[in-house]
Motif scaffolding. Sequence first.
Motif, PDB file in Angstrom:
ATOM      1  N   ALA A  29      -8.959 -32.586  -7.775  1.00 57.83           N
ATOM      2  CA  ALA A  29     -10.064 -32.760  -6.825  1.00 57.83           C
ATOM      3  C   ALA A  29     -10.074 -34.169  -6.245  1.00 57.83           C
ATOM      4  CB  ALA A  29     -11.390 -32.453  -7.515  1.00 57.83           C
ATOM      5  N   ARG A  47     -23.404 -23.832  -9.562  1.00 53.67           N
ATOM      6  CA  ARG A  47     -22.090 -24.042  -8.952  1.00 53.67           C
ATOM      7  C   ARG A  47     -21.760 -25.520  -8.866  1.00 53.67           C
ATOM      8  NH1 ARG A  47     -23.692 -19.693  -5.524  1.00 53.67           N
ATOM      9  NH2 ARG A  47     -24.431 -21.200  -3.977  1.00 53.67           N
ATOM     10  N   ALA A  48     -22.769 -26.331  -8.495  1.00 56.78           N
ATOM     11  CA  ALA A  48     -22.540 -27.777  -8.432  1.00 56.78           C
ATOM     12  C   ALA A  48     -22.274 -28.349  -9.825  1.00 56.78           C
ATOM     13  CB  ALA A  48     -23.735 -28.468  -7.787  1.00 56.78           C
ATOM     14  N   TRP A  49     -22.947 -27.793 -10.831  1.00 50.44           N
ATOM     15  CA  TRP A  49     -22.780 -28.269 -12.213  1.00 50.44           C
ATOM     16  C   TRP A  49     -21.387 -27.973 -12.737  1.00 50.44           C
ATOM     17  CZ3 TRP A  49     -26.287 -31.529 -13.620  1.00 50.44           C
ATOM     18  CH2 TRP A  49     -26.439 -31.888 -14.944  1.00 50.44           C
ATOM     19  N   ASP A  50     -20.775 -26.879 -12.261  1.00 49.35           N
ATOM     20  CA  ASP A  50     -19.463 -26.457 -12.763  1.00 49.35           C
ATOM     21  C   ASP A  50     -18.306 -27.056 -11.980  1.00 49.35           C
ATOM     22  OD1 ASP A  50     -20.595 -24.952 -14.753  1.00 49.35           O
ATOM     23  OD2 ASP A  50     -20.667 -23.114 -13.551  1.00 49.35           O
ATOM     24  N   ARG A  51     -18.582 -27.925 -11.035  1.00 44.33           N
ATOM     25  CA  ARG A  51     -17.494 -28.526 -10.270  1.00 44.33           C
ATOM     26  C   ARG A  51     -16.678 -29.468 -11.149  1.00 44.33           C
ATOM     27  NH1 ARG A  51     -20.662 -29.991  -4.596  1.00 44.33           N
ATOM     28  NH2 ARG A  51     -20.901 -27.824  -3.883  1.00 44.33           N
ATOM     29  N   PRO A  52     -15.401 -29.676 -10.814  1.00 47.91           N
ATOM     30  CA  PRO A  52     -14.540 -30.499 -11.682  1.00 47.91           C
ATOM     31  C   PRO A  52     -14.994 -31.944 -11.807  1.00 47.91           C
ATOM     32  CG  PRO A  52     -13.220 -29.174 -10.152  1.00 47.91           C
ATOM     33  CD  PRO A  52     -14.643 -29.043  -9.718  1.00 47.91           C
ATOM     34  N   ARG A  83      -9.499 -35.190  -2.206  1.00 48.75           N
ATOM     35  CA  ARG A  83     -10.718 -35.653  -1.578  1.00 48.75           C
ATOM     36  C   ARG A  83     -10.413 -36.324  -0.247  1.00 48.75           C
ATOM     37  NH1 ARG A  83     -14.281 -39.524  -5.170  1.00 48.75           N
ATOM     38  NH2 ARG A  83     -12.415 -40.797  -4.857  1.00 48.75           N
ATOM     39  N   THR A  86     -18.098 -33.150 -11.705  1.00 48.41           N
ATOM     40  CA  THR A  86     -19.490 -33.337 -12.102  1.00 48.41           C
ATOM     41  C   THR A  86     -19.619 -34.373 -13.213  1.00 48.41           C
ATOM     42  OG1 THR A  86     -20.079 -31.082 -11.453  1.00 48.41           O
ATOM     43  CG2 THR A  86     -21.529 -32.187 -13.016  1.00 48.41           C
TER      44      THR A  86
END
Length: 453
Positions: free
Chosen positions: A411, A38-43, A415, A45
């Motif tokens: 994103a 899930r962390a790898w697929d974040r915008p 932030r 990353t």
Amino acid sequence: MPGSRTGRPPVQRAVRRPALPRAPRENPLLRLYLRARRAWDRPLTAYYLILGGSLLITVLGLVMVYSASQITALQKSLPGSFFFRKQFLAAAIGAVLLLIASRMPVKLHRALAYPILAGAVFLMALVQVPGIGMSVNGNQNWIALGGSFQIQPSEFGKLALVLWGADLMARKQDKKLLAQWKHMLVPLVPVAFMLLGLIMIGGDMGTAIILTAILFGLLWLAGAPTRLFVGVLSVAATLGVILIKTSPNRMARLQCIGATEPGPGDSCWQAVHGIYALASGGVFGSGLGASVEKWGQLPEAHTDFIFAVTGEELGLAGTLSVLALFAALGYAGIRVAGRTEDPFVRYAAGGVTTWITAQAVINIGAVLGLLPIAGVPLPLFSYGGSALLPTMFAIGLLIAFAREDPAARMALSMRQPRFGRKRGAGGSAATREPRRWNTMRRRASAARSSGER
């Protein structure tokens, strides 16, 4: 209801309900894998990998340059921090270039393609002018700027080929001309061969290999058919064989692949002592600054063979960390190139990723004895301002492209600041919700106010 023997009414027992089946316990490794995915697929990353990975490589490179170059500087009657100060100055200028490139719009990057190409060709031709060009280690590819400062124009030729080639292929794709092989090859291949010719006149075959890798990367991203690849690769391989066969120095380097002894005339001295440095490092190394090979045994310890000194001082853990950082940087570049809809961004990001990855593989492969010594520095890591400046500008390109992704842009705009009041939080102090302080003092005060003593 009948009574018991004692005359008391019988005790009614509660009806037992069937036990519910317990949920199977989740595998912690699977949970960790899903969380990492899930962390790898974040915008963001790719954005953080490029920014963080490049900065870590540069900072670690500064540390290793300072450690590996002290003995060389003292042997030349220079201050021990001489090379480090020059590298630090180049890194500071490169950081400014990185920031500028990361904030520039894509249209401005495309507009700079032709001026950078023209400037690179002019400087690369100026190298061959007597009195201006300099020869270093047998290669005529430097220009003296005065004092101890020099510039290697062929390093800027890599950036020029990436930007100009990406702009050219993007315009041809917009006009739907890439389906014809002549539009895919012309004028990309002739201009690339012109740059290669200017480089090979000076004898720098290592840089020529990097430019060839960039050319193949652009053709692959453009969807070149296999027969086209085979044709261009055959021409490049034939020229490479001729250039190697006609040079005793290149033939000697080719024979040092996998060497474990210096050989006759110490022809494999550098390759063998690079292996010695890696072997003596062990798992965690001999300690920062405690290298033995840099005391005159290993030539070019702070430039081409800085990875060997890193292995000796930081051990296997240090070298694997460097490899992991380059792998993360390469993955992020591929991700940026694969997720964009802009053809220029795809070609430029793929070209930069090919450039940095190929150069790192060639440098590390030569240190490990798996490839011939090509004389190319480790990107962002080795000493050399001429190599560091265009590379950091190229990293700024990748950062700008990663920010241009629609999901990443959203994103970044959403932030929230880590400290202070959140964005958009208005109202007076009376209307805002009071902070909750879960301290022992407040809990004790609440208990006393309830009447307890």
